[in-house]
Scaffold this motif. Sequence first.
Motif, PDB file in Angstrom:
ATOM      1  N   MET A 108     145.171 -13.996   9.398  1.00 20.36           N
ATOM      2  CA  MET A 108     145.605 -15.359   9.109  1.00 20.36           C
ATOM      3  C   MET A 108     146.933 -15.714   9.784  1.00 20.36           C
ATOM      4  SD  MET A 108     143.598 -17.263   7.179  1.00 20.36           S
ATOM      5  CE  MET A 108     144.729 -18.400   6.373  1.00 20.36           C
ATOM      6  N   PHE A 109     147.851 -14.764   9.813  1.00 19.79           N
ATOM      7  CA  PHE A 109     149.233 -15.115  10.159  1.00 19.79           C
ATOM      8  C   PHE A 109     149.786 -14.428  11.400  1.00 19.79           C
ATOM      9  CE2 PHE A 109     148.949 -15.497   5.441  1.00 19.79           C
ATOM     10  CZ  PHE A 109     149.044 -16.878   5.370  1.00 19.79           C
ATOM     11  N   THR A 110     148.998 -13.570  12.054  1.00 20.38           N
ATOM     12  CA  THR A 110     149.495 -12.924  13.262  1.00 20.38           C
ATOM     13  C   THR A 110     148.501 -13.117  14.407  1.00 20.38           C
ATOM     14  OG1 THR A 110     148.463 -10.729  13.067  1.00 20.38           O
ATOM     15  CG2 THR A 110     150.443 -11.135  11.739  1.00 20.38           C
ATOM     16  N   LYS A 111     148.965 -12.777  15.593  1.00 20.23           N
ATOM     17  CA  LYS A 111     148.105 -12.828  16.778  1.00 20.23           C
ATOM     18  C   LYS A 111     147.947 -11.432  17.371  1.00 20.23           C
ATOM     19  CE  LYS A 111     149.403 -17.601  17.887  1.00 20.23           C
ATOM     20  NZ  LYS A 111     149.990 -18.520  18.903  1.00 20.23           N
ATOM     21  N   GLN A 112     148.006 -10.430  16.503  1.00 17.64           N
ATOM     22  CA  GLN A 112     147.878  -9.058  16.957  1.00 17.64           C
ATOM     23  C   GLN A 112     146.468  -8.779  17.476  1.00 17.64           C
ATOM     24  OE1 GLN A 112     148.990  -6.342  13.841  1.00 17.64           O
ATOM     25  NE2 GLN A 112     150.995  -7.280  13.521  1.00 17.64           N
ATOM     26  N   ALA A 113     146.401  -7.831  18.380  1.00 14.63           N
ATOM     27  CA  ALA A 113     145.084  -7.371  18.851  1.00 14.63           C
ATOM     28  C   ALA A 113     144.359  -6.679  17.705  1.00 14.63           C
ATOM     29  CB  ALA A 113     145.269  -6.409  20.018  1.00 14.63           C
ATOM     30  N   ARG A 114     143.035  -6.670  17.789  1.00 15.46           N
ATOM     31  CA  ARG A 114     142.228  -6.074  16.729  1.00 15.46           C
ATOM     32  C   ARG A 114     142.615  -4.617  16.488  1.00 15.46           C
ATOM     33  NH1 ARG A 114     138.974  -8.354  12.788  1.00 15.46           N
ATOM     34  NH2 ARG A 114     137.638  -6.724  11.923  1.00 15.46           N
ATOM     35  N   SER A 115     142.849  -3.888  17.555  1.00 15.43           N
ATOM     36  CA  SER A 115     143.201  -2.475  17.415  1.00 15.43           C
ATOM     37  C   SER A 115     144.526  -2.298  16.683  1.00 15.43           C
ATOM     38  CB  SER A 115     143.268  -1.806  18.789  1.00 15.43           C
ATOM     39  OG  SER A 115     144.245  -2.434  19.605  1.00 15.43           O
ATOM     40  N   GLU A 116     145.482  -3.205  16.940  1.00 14.24           N
ATOM     41  CA  GLU A 116     146.777  -3.135  16.249  1.00 14.24           C
ATOM     42  C   GLU A 116     146.603  -3.396  14.760  1.00 14.24           C
ATOM     43  OE1 GLU A 116     150.353  -4.596  19.000  1.00 14.24           O
ATOM     44  OE2 GLU A 116     148.745  -6.070  18.922  1.00 14.24           O
ATOM     45  N   MET A 117     145.774  -4.396  14.429  1.00  8.39           N
ATOM     46  CA  MET A 117     145.532  -4.708  13.025  1.00  8.39           C
ATOM     47  C   MET A 117     144.854  -3.538  12.323  1.00  8.39           C
ATOM     48  SD  MET A 117     144.554  -8.783  12.849  1.00  8.39           S
ATOM     49  CE  MET A 117     143.229  -8.769  14.044  1.00  8.39           C
ATOM     50  N   GLU A 118     143.885  -2.934  12.973  1.00  9.38           N
ATOM     51  CA  GLU A 118     143.182  -1.802  12.370  1.00  9.38           C
ATOM     52  C   GLU A 118     144.122  -0.625  12.140  1.00  9.38           C
ATOM     53  OE1 GLU A 118     139.974  -1.146  15.062  1.00  9.38           O
ATOM     54  OE2 GLU A 118     138.698  -2.713  14.173  1.00  9.38           O
ATOM     55  N   ASP A 119     145.023  -0.397  13.092  1.00  9.85           N
ATOM     56  CA  ASP A 119     145.997   0.685  12.930  1.00  9.85           C
ATOM     57  C   ASP A 119     146.912   0.420  11.737  1.00  9.85           C
ATOM     58  OD1 ASP A 119     144.994   2.031  15.101  1.00  9.85           O
ATOM     59  OD2 ASP A 119     146.553   1.351  16.501  1.00  9.85           O
ATOM     60  N   ARG A 120     147.339  -0.822  11.594  1.00 13.00           N
ATOM     61  CA  ARG A 120     148.227  -1.178  10.482  1.00 13.00           C
ATOM     62  C   ARG A 120     147.490  -1.048   9.147  1.00 13.00           C
ATOM     63  NH1 ARG A 120     153.277  -1.080   8.531  1.00 13.00           N
ATOM     64  NH2 ARG A 120     153.540  -2.689   6.927  1.00 13.00           N
ATOM     65  N   VAL A 121     146.250  -1.491   9.091  1.00 12.27           N
ATOM     66  CA  VAL A 121     145.441  -1.377   7.875  1.00 12.27           C
ATOM     67  C   VAL A 121     145.266   0.091   7.500  1.00 12.27           C
ATOM     68  CG1 VAL A 121     143.129  -1.699   6.914  1.00 12.27           C
ATOM     69  CG2 VAL A 121     144.242  -3.577   8.139  1.00 12.27           C
ATOM     70  N   ASN A 122     144.944   0.923   8.488  1.00  9.94           N
ATOM     71  CA  ASN A 122     144.781   2.355   8.221  1.00  9.94           C
ATOM     72  C   ASN A 122     146.063   2.961   7.662  1.00  9.94           C
ATOM     73  OD1 ASN A 122     142.129   2.368   9.125  1.00  9.94           O
ATOM     74  ND2 ASN A 122     142.680   2.927  11.226  1.00  9.94           N
ATOM     75  N   MET A 123     147.197   2.548   8.212  1.00 10.84           N
ATOM     76  CA  MET A 123     148.474   3.106   7.790  1.00 10.84           C
ATOM     77  C   MET A 123     148.780   2.767   6.333  1.00 10.84           C
ATOM     78  SD  MET A 123     152.284   2.616   9.416  1.00 10.84           S
ATOM     79  CE  MET A 123     152.639   1.148   8.477  1.00 10.84           C
ATOM     80  N   VAL A 124     148.611   1.484   5.962  1.00 12.09           N
ATOM     81  CA  VAL A 124     148.974   1.099   4.591  1.00 12.09           C
ATOM     82  C   VAL A 124     147.965   1.630   3.573  1.00 12.09           C
ATOM     83  CG1 VAL A 124     150.342  -0.915   5.278  1.00 12.09           C
ATOM     84  CG2 VAL A 124     147.893  -1.204   4.801  1.00 12.09           C
ATOM     85  N   LEU A 125     146.703   1.742   3.963  1.00 16.78           N
ATOM     86  CA  LEU A 125     145.721   2.331   3.045  1.00 16.78           C
ATOM     87  C   LEU A 125     146.012   3.806   2.815  1.00 16.78           C
ATOM     88  CD1 LEU A 125     142.369   0.597   4.057  1.00 16.78           C
ATOM     89  CD2 LEU A 125     143.603   0.375   1.903  1.00 16.78           C
ATOM     90  N   GLN A 126     146.451   4.499   3.848  1.00 15.66           N
ATOM     91  CA  GLN A 126     146.858   5.894   3.659  1.00 15.66           C
ATOM     92  C   GLN A 126     148.089   5.969   2.759  1.00 15.66           C
ATOM     93  OE1 GLN A 126     147.345   7.874   7.433  1.00 15.66           O
ATOM     94  NE2 GLN A 126     145.260   7.404   8.107  1.00 15.66           N
ATOM     95  N   ARG A 127     148.994   4.999   2.927  1.00 12.40           N
ATOM     96  CA  ARG A 127     150.221   5.021   2.120  1.00 12.40           C
ATOM     97  C   ARG A 127     149.933   4.874   0.634  1.00 12.40           C
ATOM     98  NH1 ARG A 127     152.872   6.044  -0.851  1.00 12.40           N
ATOM     99  NH2 ARG A 127     155.102   5.912  -1.202  1.00 12.40           N
ATOM    100  N   VAL A 128     148.899   4.115   0.274  1.00  8.25           N
ATOM    101  CA  VAL A 128     148.563   3.932  -1.144  1.00  8.25           C
ATOM    102  C   VAL A 128     147.477   4.916  -1.589  1.00  8.25           C
ATOM    103  CG1 VAL A 128     149.259   1.506  -1.114  1.00  8.25           C
ATOM    104  CG2 VAL A 128     146.852   2.094  -0.710  1.00  8.25           C
ATOM    105  N   ASN A 129     147.278   5.955  -0.767  1.00  4.82           N
ATOM    106  CA  ASN A 129     146.342   7.043  -1.102  1.00  4.82           C
ATOM    107  C   ASN A 129     144.897   6.583  -1.231  1.00  4.82           C
ATOM    108  OD1 ASN A 129     148.499   8.969  -1.236  1.00  4.82           O
ATOM    109  ND2 ASN A 129     149.018   8.146  -3.267  1.00  4.82           N
ATOM    110  N   LEU A 130     144.497   5.712  -0.325  1.00  6.90           N
ATOM    111  CA  LEU A 130     143.089   5.309  -0.220  1.00  6.90           C
ATOM    112  C   LEU A 130     142.618   5.678   1.185  1.00  6.90           C
ATOM    113  CD1 LEU A 130     143.092   1.794  -1.969  1.00  6.90           C
ATOM    114  CD2 LEU A 130     142.112   3.916  -2.836  1.00  6.90           C
TER     115      LEU A 130
END
Length: 255
Positions: A105-127
């Motif tokens: 919704m709010f960024t113009k990041q490449a799909r791969s960048e978004m996926e990397d960020r999603v993976n990182m925060v999901l790992q951080r919350v132990n999912l």
Amino acid sequence: MIEVDNIHKSFGESHILKGVSTCFDKGKTNLIIGQSGSGKTVFLKCLLGLFSPEQGSISYNGQIYADLTRDQQRMLRQEMGMVFQGSALFDSMTVAGNVMFPLEMFTKQARSEMEDRVNMVLQRVNLHDAHKKYPSEISGGMQKRVAIARAIVMNPKYLFCDEPNSGLDPKTAIVIDNLIQEITKEYDITTVINTHDMNSVMEIGEKIVFLKNGYKEWEGTKNEIFKTDNEAVTNFVYSSELFKKVRQMYLEERN
């Protein structure tokens, strides 16, 4: 840091907030507590910029919200993460899709960048293995962790949580409390939590603001609650026999 200076908020003839002033420090878990009707939900919505006070001001790191242009307000709101009471996940989206939603919704990041960020925060919350699951396929505690991951995926400066332990069993609630506090420290976020859970107050209440009938009745830390003689606070916090015993033990140890 969020600084609140003498804010008033009314709806028609109902005066909800009556000159509330306080500050919420960066890197700390700041809690708002109070009985139903005390004004804490309206207060949280004012902090989020959803309601505009008729009087007083709210500033974020020295910027008074009301003095900002609409574009500046929009940019500031993108620096805010929100964990809703019921998690507010999209049922039709996977866990990964829910967390990615703000990035799309709010960024113009490449799909791969978004996926990397999603993976990182999901790992951080132990999912680690829940990416492809839907909200209906995971527990309430896991849903809350997804909500936290979504709230921090944009790397916010401010994190707001509305009753994050609502509907959770005591053990899971402690896990969520600890997770929020850990993230607050790691990301150096200004975190504000609206709660009625006294376990949260005692566990992570680094700064507590107690509202009563729209006024700031008291503020302090979890340790200072044990020592206060403010009758309104003690009646609210120590309404259960368990907390009365805890306070008595604390006072006896101090003596």
